[in-house]
Motif scaffolding. Structure first.
Motif, PDB file in Angstrom:
ATOM      1  N   TRP A   1      17.526  20.010  92.941  1.00  0.00           N
ATOM      2  CA  TRP A   1      17.369  21.397  93.384  1.00  0.00           C
ATOM      3  C   TRP A   1      15.940  21.848  93.134  1.00  0.00           C
ATOM      4  CZ3 TRP A   1      21.003  24.966  95.282  1.00  0.00           C
ATOM      5  CH2 TRP A   1      22.305  24.470  95.404  1.00  0.00           C
ATOM      6  N   LEU A   2      15.471  22.742  93.967  1.00  0.00           N
ATOM      7  CA  LEU A   2      14.178  23.400  93.777  1.00  0.00           C
ATOM      8  C   LEU A   2      14.448  24.836  93.342  1.00  0.00           C
ATOM      9  CD1 LEU A   2      11.043  23.584  94.148  1.00  0.00           C
ATOM     10  CD2 LEU A   2      11.526  24.344  96.499  1.00  0.00           C
TER      11      LEU A   2
ATOM     12  N   VAL B   1      12.277  28.191  92.860  1.00  0.00           N
ATOM     13  CA  VAL B   1      10.996  28.864  93.065  1.00  0.00           C
ATOM     14  C   VAL B   1      11.040  30.144  92.234  1.00  0.00           C
ATOM     15  CG1 VAL B   1       9.385  29.853  94.723  1.00  0.00           C
ATOM     16  CG2 VAL B   1      10.810  27.896  95.379  1.00  0.00           C
TER      17      VAL B   1
ATOM     18  N   ALA C   1      10.307  23.813  99.645  1.00  0.00           N
ATOM     19  CA  ALA C   1      11.538  24.482 100.069  1.00  0.00           C
ATOM     20  C   ALA C   1      12.057  23.900 101.381  1.00  0.00           C
ATOM     21  CB  ALA C   1      11.312  25.985 100.189  1.00  0.00           C
TER      22      ALA C   1
ATOM     23  N   PHE D   1      13.802  20.638 100.544  1.00  0.00           N
ATOM     24  CA  PHE D   1      15.035  20.756  99.766  1.00  0.00           C
ATOM     25  C   PHE D   1      16.159  21.457 100.530  1.00  0.00           C
ATOM     26  CE2 PHE D   1      12.391  19.375  96.336  1.00  0.00           C
ATOM     27  CZ  PHE D   1      13.242  18.848  95.387  1.00  0.00           C
TER      28      PHE D   1
ATOM     29  N   ARG E   1      19.232  23.358  99.031  1.00  0.00           N
ATOM     30  CA  ARG E   1      19.175  23.198  97.578  1.00  0.00           C
ATOM     31  C   ARG E   1      17.939  23.900  96.998  1.00  0.00           C
ATOM     32  NH1 ARG E   1      22.103  19.598  94.883  1.00  0.00           N
ATOM     33  NH2 ARG E   1      23.734  18.532  96.012  1.00  0.00           N
ATOM     34  N   VAL E   2      17.765  25.156  97.404  1.00  0.00           N
ATOM     35  CA  VAL E   2      16.640  25.972  96.940  1.00  0.00           C
ATOM     36  C   VAL E   2      17.186  27.281  96.374  1.00  0.00           C
ATOM     37  CG1 VAL E   2      14.525  27.200  97.600  1.00  0.00           C
ATOM     38  CG2 VAL E   2      15.094  25.019  98.697  1.00  0.00           C
TER      39      VAL E   2
ATOM     40  N   VAL F   1      15.683  30.974  94.604  1.00  0.00           N
ATOM     41  CA  VAL F   1      14.501  31.808  94.391  1.00  0.00           C
ATOM     42  C   VAL F   1      14.895  32.880  93.373  1.00  0.00           C
ATOM     43  CG1 VAL F   1      12.843  33.388  95.450  1.00  0.00           C
ATOM     44  CG2 VAL F   1      13.651  31.381  96.724  1.00  0.00           C
TER      45      VAL F   1
ATOM     46  N   LEU G   1      13.384  31.212 102.329  1.00  0.00           N
ATOM     47  CA  LEU G   1      13.235  29.897 101.699  1.00  0.00           C
ATOM     48  C   LEU G   1      14.571  29.356 101.200  1.00  0.00           C
ATOM     49  CD1 LEU G   1      10.025  29.872  99.460  1.00  0.00           C
ATOM     50  CD2 LEU G   1      10.313  29.063 101.792  1.00  0.00           C
ATOM     51  N   SER G   2      15.481  30.261 100.857  1.00  0.00           N
ATOM     52  CA  SER G   2      16.758  29.849 100.296  1.00  0.00           C
ATOM     53  C   SER G   2      17.913  30.499 101.038  1.00  0.00           C
ATOM     54  CB  SER G   2      16.829  30.253  98.816  1.00  0.00           C
ATOM     55  OG  SER G   2      18.113  29.990  98.294  1.00  0.00           O
TER      56      SER G   2
END
Length: 183
Positions: free
Chosen positions: A5-6, A8, A38, A41, A44-45, A47, A88-89
């Motif tokens: 996972w990322l 941010v 992002a 991923f 799997r992001v 924030v 982004l997510s």
């Protein structure tokens, strides 16, 4: 994609704006790397946002007394995400009144012992606080060093050096290496 996972961390106006007392002069350089990570991923992001909602009867009261410019309602645009990170997510933004963002909210999504890549601001505050809490909880952490922005170049380097003292729990990598590993 490797099962990772990322996260941010706090890509908000308060940390990005050059005229903010907490603005990182390196945010604009790190932002394209946050975006590239992002994109890789996908779903799997996560924030996060730092919010000024901490209990003022605790040490946070003294903190806000020292930083009165940040003692605003959470609806203030200063706490909004920068426009470039919108989308982004697919997950809701995790809004927390703490430096470290690791906790039950993130662990419920990513799972216990997950591999997480951290990017965002500030390397020397919220990123390092998140990383250390994550490893204490058993997560495997990779810091995408060039996708993080510190308050100063020296503070960024110091935080990276400290986090580098935690192998094998924490790995320090560039975003290109992360993209190779997780794509």
């Amino acid at each position: 994609m490797e099962d990772g996972w990322l996260v941010v961390i706090d890509p908000q106006n308060i940390f990005a704006a050059p005229d903010s007392d907490w603005g990182s002069p390196f945010f604009a350089d790190a932002l394209p790397r946050m975006q590239a990570l992002a994109a890789a991923f996908g779903h799997r992001v996560l924030v996060t946002r730092w919010m000024p909602t901490a209990d003022r009867s605790t040490s946070w009261g003294e903190y806000f007394a020292a930083w009165p410019f940040a003692d605003r309602p959470p609806t203030d645009p200063l706490f909004d995400l920068v426009p470039e990170v919108s989308g982004l997510s697919p997950h809701p933004t995790l809004d927390l009144p703490t430096f470290g963002k690791w906790g039950a909210e993130i662990e419920e999504i990513v799972g216990s012992g997950a591999h997480v890549v951290l990017a965002g601001v500030s390397t020397d505050c919220c990123v390092i606080s998140t990383a250390l809490a994550a490893v204490d909880a058993g997560a495997h952490v990779t810091i995408a060093e060039d996708a993080c922005a510190g308050s100063t170049a020296e503070n960024h380097a110091a935080a990276i050096q400290v986090m580098g003292l935690y192998p094998p729990h924490i790995t320090i990598s560039g975003s290109a290496e992360v993209l190779e590993r997780f794509s």
